[in-house]
Design an enzyme around this catalytic site. Structure first.
Site: not given
Lengths: 178, 178
Positions: A7, A9, A131
């Site tokens: 990922d 961000d 996240d």
């Protein structure tokens, strides 16, 4: 060789820090980073403000790189098949900005290995470093939860707190980060 | 309900026709559509010209919709999980243009179901409708080759020649297209 989906961000890009910085600059108010813990992303800011900041031109282009991510991702690329998988469709302006950001900070990642999507349910890989519970919960490979303030309450995933721990998990060198 | 990954260029968007139109307009020369058959994409044009046209701002925003695609994709969306999967990373300008194009012509497709990638090897679905061998050859589900001039020599895939044939294959109504 494993396929690892990573990922952007809050994993490769320190979105949280950038959001705090931009908020402080534009609204002349300081948000205590501790106040972000254990609550949904953006909800520590006045209503609508986080979304407004994220939707502004330039936000995603200027996010600082997460500490250690460049060295460890590079080391992972040498041993594994690495794909950057970012849920970028929600913020149309972010598409070109995220691609330019990757080209600047991760020039060793080919355009062939970049995926911008909405839902990540369509991604097939051996590992996913992310996240967000919503991305990891439907993943069929091994999920790795990258620690972010909003995901501290989650206990159902193997957690990596920083890029040093990612390097340890995959047993790749991270001498440059320590 | 199946998950169907659908390509944009030469499947939902009539890239070939648009390339012929733009070339005729900008170079005041007509390329016989028949001359595109059985050879790699773009190679019927003078060297570098097709790439130059595809790289220009606005090209992907203005491609005409492939005949029948809107009605059949809409019908597929009602019965199946449809993802648009486009290899957009090679042309960075195309990212925002392709998203705007989809929002205009296929407003019923959510941003959650759009994927812009480089390599499509990371895509997991039951069916993939695509005009390129390179995308279909590594696909683990059922590949459907959408006919385009460059892929006429291929014989190893189930072929769909147009959107009526896609509708027939998935047994969805396409009354509006006939």
């Amino acid at each position: 060789m494993a396929r690892i989906a990573i990922d952007m961000d809050n994993v490769m890009a320190d979105l949280t820090q950038h959001l705090l910085n931009v908020y402080e600059k534009e609204y002349s108010e300081v948000v205590d980073p501790e106040s972000l813990n254990n609550i949904p992303e953006g909800s520590a800011f006045p209503e609508g403000v986080a979304l407004k900041i994220l939707s502004a031109p330039g936000f995603f282009r200027n996010i600082p790189v997460m500490a250690g991510s460049q060295e460890v991702v590079k080391a992972l690329c040498e041993k594994h098949e690495v794909f950057v998988v970012s849920a970028a469709m929600e913020f149309p302006l972010s598409l070109a900005e995220k691609l330019a950001w990757l080209n600047e900070h991760f020039p060793f990642i080919s355009w062939r290995n970049i995926v911008f999507c909405g839902s990540k349910t369509i991604v097939e890989a051996d590992y996913m470093i992310d996240d967000h519970d919503k991305n990891l919960s439907s993943f069929k490979g091994t999920p790795l939860l990258f620690t972010a303030p909003h995901n501290l309450p989650l206990t159902e995933y193997k957690r990596v707190n920083n890029w040093e721990e990612v390097a340890e998990y995959f047993a790749v060198s991270n001498v440059e980060t320590v």
